[in-house]
Scaffold this motif. Structure first.
Motif, PDB file in Angstrom:
ATOM      1  N   SER A   8      -9.309  11.372 -14.793  1.00 16.23           N
ATOM      2  CA  SER A   8      -9.920  11.833 -14.163  1.00 16.23           C
ATOM      3  C   SER A   8      -9.716  12.084 -12.269  1.00 16.23           C
ATOM      4  O   SER A   8      -9.726  12.717 -12.231  1.00 16.23           O
ATOM      5  N   THR A   9     -10.250  10.865 -12.031  1.00 18.11           N
ATOM      6  CA  THR A   9      -9.301  11.083 -10.223  1.00 18.11           C
ATOM      7  C   THR A   9      -7.963  10.995 -10.254  1.00 18.11           C
ATOM      8  O   THR A   9      -7.589  12.009  -9.225  1.00 18.11           O
ATOM      9  N   ILE A  10      -6.825  10.809 -10.806  1.00 18.55           N
ATOM     10  CA  ILE A  10      -5.945  11.858 -10.787  1.00 18.55           C
ATOM     11  C   ILE A  10      -5.531  12.808 -11.196  1.00 18.55           C
ATOM     12  O   ILE A  10      -4.930  13.627 -10.414  1.00 18.55           O
ATOM     13  N   LEU A  11      -6.539  13.663 -11.968  1.00 16.23           N
ATOM     14  CA  LEU A  11      -6.805  15.199 -12.373  1.00 16.23           C
ATOM     15  C   LEU A  11      -7.654  16.050 -11.147  1.00 16.23           C
ATOM     16  O   LEU A  11      -6.786  16.754 -10.918  1.00 16.23           O
ATOM     17  N   PHE A  12      -8.061  14.627 -10.428  1.00 11.32           N
ATOM     18  CA  PHE A  12      -9.042  15.014  -9.563  1.00 11.32           C
ATOM     19  C   PHE A  12      -7.601  15.305  -8.543  1.00 11.32           C
ATOM     20  O   PHE A  12      -7.897  16.613  -7.084  1.00 11.32           O
ATOM     21  N   VAL A  13      -7.089  14.043  -7.941  1.00 12.55           N
ATOM     22  CA  VAL A  13      -6.271  14.057  -6.850  1.00 12.55           C
ATOM     23  C   VAL A  13      -5.214  15.929  -7.264  1.00 12.55           C
ATOM     24  O   VAL A  13      -4.195  16.080  -5.851  1.00 12.55           O
ATOM     25  N   GLY A  14      -4.598  15.893  -8.584  1.00 14.07           N
ATOM     26  CA  GLY A  14      -4.110  16.460  -8.365  1.00 14.07           C
ATOM     27  C   GLY A  14      -3.404  17.969  -8.495  1.00 14.07           C
ATOM     28  O   GLY A  14      -2.593  18.497  -8.384  1.00 14.07           O
ATOM     29  N   SER A  15      -5.026  17.936  -8.216  1.00 10.30           N
ATOM     30  CA  SER A  15      -5.167  19.127  -9.112  1.00 10.30           C
ATOM     31  C   SER A  15      -5.770  20.207  -7.411  1.00 10.30           C
ATOM     32  O   SER A  15      -6.775  21.233  -7.670  1.00 10.30           O
ATOM     33  N   TRP A  16      -6.244  19.164  -6.868  1.00  8.01           N
ATOM     34  CA  TRP A  16      -6.953  19.968  -5.639  1.00  8.01           C
ATOM     35  C   TRP A  16      -6.079  20.629  -3.852  1.00  8.01           C
ATOM     36  O   TRP A  16      -5.214  19.831  -4.368  1.00  8.01           O
ATOM     37  N   GLN A  17      -6.609  21.602  -4.187  1.00  4.92           N
ATOM     38  CA  GLN A  17      -5.700  21.999  -2.873  1.00  4.92           C
ATOM     39  C   GLN A  17      -7.023  23.124  -1.723  1.00  4.92           C
ATOM     40  O   GLN A  17      -8.097  22.764  -2.465  1.00  4.92           O
ATOM     41  N   GLY A  18      -6.819  22.725  -0.796  1.00  6.00           N
ATOM     42  CA  GLY A  18      -6.972  23.433   0.319  1.00  6.00           C
ATOM     43  C   GLY A  18      -7.554  22.298   0.976  1.00  6.00           C
ATOM     44  O   GLY A  18      -7.134  21.052   0.576  1.00  6.00           O
ATOM     45  N   VAL A  38      -9.547  19.382   2.569  1.00  2.00           N
ATOM     46  CA  VAL A  38     -10.086  18.127   2.302  1.00  2.00           C
ATOM     47  C   VAL A  38     -12.039  17.341   3.190  1.00  2.00           C
ATOM     48  O   VAL A  38     -11.433  17.442   4.979  1.00  2.00           O
ATOM     49  N   SER A  39     -13.206  17.794   2.742  1.00  2.00           N
ATOM     50  CA  SER A  39     -13.949  17.633   3.145  1.00  2.00           C
ATOM     51  C   SER A  39     -14.744  16.010   3.298  1.00  2.00           C
ATOM     52  O   SER A  39     -14.075  15.012   2.484  1.00  2.00           O
ATOM     53  N   THR A  40     -15.440  15.534   4.824  1.00  2.00           N
ATOM     54  CA  THR A  40     -15.383  13.867   4.294  1.00  2.00           C
ATOM     55  C   THR A  40     -16.401  13.763   2.958  1.00  2.00           C
ATOM     56  O   THR A  40     -16.166  12.915   1.972  1.00  2.00           O
ATOM     57  N   ILE A  41     -17.543  14.565   2.050  1.00  2.00           N
ATOM     58  CA  ILE A  41     -18.054  14.785   0.775  1.00  2.00           C
ATOM     59  C   ILE A  41     -16.894  14.889   0.151  1.00  2.00           C
ATOM     60  O   ILE A  41     -16.780  14.073  -0.995  1.00  2.00           O
ATOM     61  N   THR A  42     -15.833  14.984   0.010  1.00  2.00           N
ATOM     62  CA  THR A  42     -14.704  15.124  -1.257  1.00  2.00           C
ATOM     63  C   THR A  42     -14.448  13.800  -1.300  1.00  2.00           C
ATOM     64  O   THR A  42     -13.955  13.559  -2.319  1.00  2.00           O
ATOM     65  N   ARG A  43     -13.759  13.512   0.395  1.00  2.00           N
ATOM     66  CA  ARG A  43     -13.399  11.739   0.508  1.00  2.00           C
ATOM     67  C   ARG A  43     -14.225  10.619  -0.279  1.00  2.00           C
ATOM     68  O   ARG A  43     -13.720   9.400  -1.124  1.00  2.00           O
ATOM     69  N   LYS A  44     -15.339  11.028  -0.718  1.00  3.06           N
ATOM     70  CA  LYS A  44     -16.000   9.646  -0.944  1.00  3.06           C
ATOM     71  C   LYS A  44     -16.355  10.364  -2.916  1.00  3.06           C
ATOM     72  O   LYS A  44     -17.304   8.882  -3.267  1.00  3.06           O
ATOM     73  N   LEU A  98      -5.922  12.806   3.705  1.00  2.48           N
ATOM     74  CA  LEU A  98      -5.919  11.502   5.054  1.00  2.48           C
ATOM     75  C   LEU A  98      -6.776  11.853   6.380  1.00  2.48           C
ATOM     76  O   LEU A  98      -6.881  13.676   6.014  1.00  2.48           O
ATOM     77  N   ASP A  99      -8.008  11.554   7.045  1.00  2.00           N
ATOM     78  CA  ASP A  99      -7.841  11.750   7.867  1.00  2.00           C
ATOM     79  C   ASP A  99      -7.820  11.184   9.168  1.00  2.00           C
ATOM     80  O   ASP A  99      -6.757  10.569   9.004  1.00  2.00           O
ATOM     81  N   GLU A 100      -8.630  11.333  10.499  1.00  2.00           N
ATOM     82  CA  GLU A 100      -8.275  10.528  11.495  1.00  2.00           C
ATOM     83  C   GLU A 100      -7.182   9.809  11.479  1.00  2.00           C
ATOM     84  O   GLU A 100      -7.471   8.819  12.637  1.00  2.00           O
ATOM     85  N   LYS A 101      -8.363   8.639  10.627  1.00  2.00           N
ATOM     86  CA  LYS A 101      -8.531   7.053  10.971  1.00  2.00           C
ATOM     87  C   LYS A 101      -6.839   6.403  10.784  1.00  2.00           C
ATOM     88  O   LYS A 101      -6.428   5.358  10.376  1.00  2.00           O
ATOM     89  N   ASP A 102      -6.528   7.498   9.528  1.00  2.00           N
ATOM     90  CA  ASP A 102      -4.833   7.230   8.388  1.00  2.00           C
ATOM     91  C   ASP A 102      -3.779   7.997   9.548  1.00  2.00           C
ATOM     92  O   ASP A 102      -2.922   8.181   9.588  1.00  2.00           O
ATOM     93  N   SER A 103      -3.206   7.488  10.771  1.00  2.00           N
ATOM     94  CA  SER A 103      -2.851   8.225  11.892  1.00  2.00           C
ATOM     95  C   SER A 103      -1.534   7.385  12.194  1.00  2.00           C
ATOM     96  O   SER A 103      -0.474   7.647  12.959  1.00  2.00           O
ATOM     97  N   GLY A 104      -1.857   6.070  11.395  1.00  2.00           N
ATOM     98  CA  GLY A 104      -0.399   5.926  11.765  1.00  2.00           C
ATOM     99  C   GLY A 104       0.706   5.794  10.320  1.00  2.00           C
ATOM    100  O   GLY A 104       0.769   6.497   9.565  1.00  2.00           O
ATOM    101  N   PRO A 105       1.543   4.710  10.147  1.00  2.00           N
ATOM    102  CA  PRO A 105       1.710   4.993   9.634  1.00  2.00           C
ATOM    103  C   PRO A 105       1.975   4.474   7.998  1.00  2.00           C
ATOM    104  O   PRO A 105       2.580   4.876   6.607  1.00  2.00           O
ATOM    105  N   LEU A 106       1.687   3.525   7.802  1.00  2.00           N
ATOM    106  CA  LEU A 106       0.668   3.059   6.943  1.00  2.00           C
ATOM    107  C   LEU A 106      -0.750   3.873   5.984  1.00  2.00           C
ATOM    108  O   LEU A 106      -1.390   4.036   7.412  1.00  2.00           O
ATOM    109  N   ILE A 107      -1.247   3.756   5.292  1.00  2.00           N
ATOM    110  CA  ILE A 107      -2.115   4.943   4.683  1.00  2.00           C
ATOM    111  C   ILE A 107      -3.165   3.519   4.253  1.00  2.00           C
ATOM    112  O   ILE A 107      -2.515   2.872   2.992  1.00  2.00           O
ATOM    113  N   LEU A 108      -3.710   3.269   4.294  1.00  2.00           N
ATOM    114  CA  LEU A 108      -4.476   2.099   4.097  1.00  2.00           C
ATOM    115  C   LEU A 108      -5.914   2.149   3.735  1.00  2.00           C
ATOM    116  O   LEU A 108      -6.807   0.880   3.279  1.00  2.00           O
TER     117      LEU A 108
END
Length: 419
Positions: free
Chosen positions: A198-208, A210-216, A274-284
């Motif tokens: 379900s998560t993979i399908l959600f990530v793969g199909s999302w377009q547009g 992304v809000s804070t609520i979506t990330r939750k 991604l949001d402003e917290k992932d400003s570096g080369p790593l996504i953590l």
């Protein structure tokens, strides 16, 4: 595992000693910090003074190399607190795992008394860390063929034999037997597989956008995974979280070095969320979410076979799964009054406190905890402190190397960059 206070005491002694580098002191005074740390380690772990001295030297050596690498290569990916927390965590895990696995190899009785789940997880994670270090240090392995060959070589020549030696049985058959050993484990694996799909399908199909609520949504998936896992089969959750942690590190390595053919695809999928917290080369962010929920489970000193879940084990999923999600959603929908110097709101913090408190009083009895008036007061105060701490912290200060370590200094100098 060594107590957390030992790591804190060691860090405090180290920082104090570093601050005294410019003050003329007798040479013998320079020996006090490492000797004090070694004595603490000797008393707490009962390893013996020589072993404690060697282990303490190993910890300092790895810590200094690792924190320097973080400051040089990934400064924008870590705040000051994150850099030291992650570095200390890696050092503590490596020292404990190598010592523990070494004891198992020398004294077979230790292997018989220990948990095979813990041993298997430690071997996999140590092998994963070694793999990442080799790939990071040698550009030769950034080619997909060499990358794959290195992965296979470490798996077949190091991880597999080590697991076989530690478990005293064939690792693949043990893993299958353990995962399919009970109906509860099979049910959980099916549930987690459906959640993953379900998560993979959600990530793969999302377009547009992304809000804070979506990330939750990912935090909600944490609830779906961890709550049934803790209630039904804590050992399986322990094993699964450790293996997924290693998998996340491997995926981030592939993304960071853009290893074909999936490196670019992973980067594209991650960049949407991604949001402003992932400003570096790593996504953590996803790794922090997993570690935040799993760490109480990993360091729990109580066997998970007893059927009674210690209250601290719930802390990760309560804070991140319930509290953080409710605070973000509530702040986005109804937030009007902001904390000083922050985007976070009083309304969001209140929502997080209420939902986290409700979830705590619901889950603790299900896990076998009897709520007395004293326990109830402790839960309320701990939840309030957690919510206030989350509201008052930010991720705007990043670590940066300001100067090379001079001769005689134990650690390099760092400066804090406010973004």
């Amino acid at each position: 595992m060594f107590p957390v206070w030992l790591s804190t005491a060691s860090s405090t002694i180290t920082l104090l000693s570093d601050q005294l580098n410019d003050i003329p002191l007798p040479s013998v005074m320079l020996l006090l910090p490492p000797l004090t740390e070694s004595m603490l380690l000797c008393v707490v772990s009962k390893l013996g003074l020589f072993t404690s001295l060697c282990l303490n030297h190993f910890n300092h050596l790895v810590f200094n190399k690792l924190i320097l690498s973080v400051a040089e290569c990934f400064s924008k990916s870590f705040t000051v607190g994150e850099a030291f927390f992650v570095t200390q965590g890696v050092v503590l895990f490596l020292s404990v795992s190598l010592l523990y696995l070494g004891q198992q190899a020398v004294v077979p009785q230790i292997s018989q008394m220990s948990s095979n789940v813990s041993s298997f997880s430690q071997v996999v994670l140590v092998g994963c860390i070694l793999f990442v270090v080799v790939v990071h240090k040698s550009p030769y392995f950034h080619n997909p063929l060499q990358f794959s060959l290195l992965f296979l070589a470490l798996g077949t020549l190091l991880i597999y034999p080590s697991c076989y030696f530690i478990l005293r049985q064939e690792p693949v058959m043990w893993l299958l037997s353990f995962c399919l050993g009970t109906q509860e484990r099979v049910t959980l694996i099916i549930l987690w597989t459906l959640s993953l799909i379900s998560t993979i399908l959600f990530v793969g199909s999302w377009q547009g956008k992304v809000s804070t609520i979506t990330r939750k949504v990912f935090h909600i998936m944490v609830i779906v995974v961890y709550v049934p896992g803790l209630l039904m089969e804590g050992e399986l959750l322990y094993l699964a979280s450790g293996v997924v942690f290693a998998l996340f590190i491997l995926i981030e390595t592939i993304r960071f070095f853009k290893i074909p053919p999936v490196g670019e695809a992973v980067q594209t999928a991650f960049s949407v969320f991604l949001d402003e917290k992932d400003s570096g080369p790593l996504i953590l962010t996803h790794i922090y979410l997993l570690v935040g929920c799993s760490l109480p489970l990993w360091i729990c000193p109580v066997p998970l076979k007893t059927g009674k879940i210690p209250p601290p084990v719930w802390s990760g999923v309560l804070a991140l799964g319930f509290g953080d999600t409710a605070a973000s959603v509530g702040g986005t929908l109804w937030g009007k009054h902001h904390w000083s110097g922050s985007k976070k709101t009083y309304e969001g913090t209140l929502c997080g406190f209420i939902v986290q408190l409700f979830a705590t009083f619901l889950l603790l009895p299900l896990g076998g905890t009897v709520l007395t008036p004293f326990n109830t007061a402790v839960v309320i105060l701990a939840t309030l402190a957690c919510c206030l701490l989350e509201a008052c912290t930010n991720q705007q200060s990043h670590i940066r190397l300001s100067a090379e370590p001079t001769k005689g200094n134990r650690t390099p100098d760092f400066s804090i960059v406010n973004l």
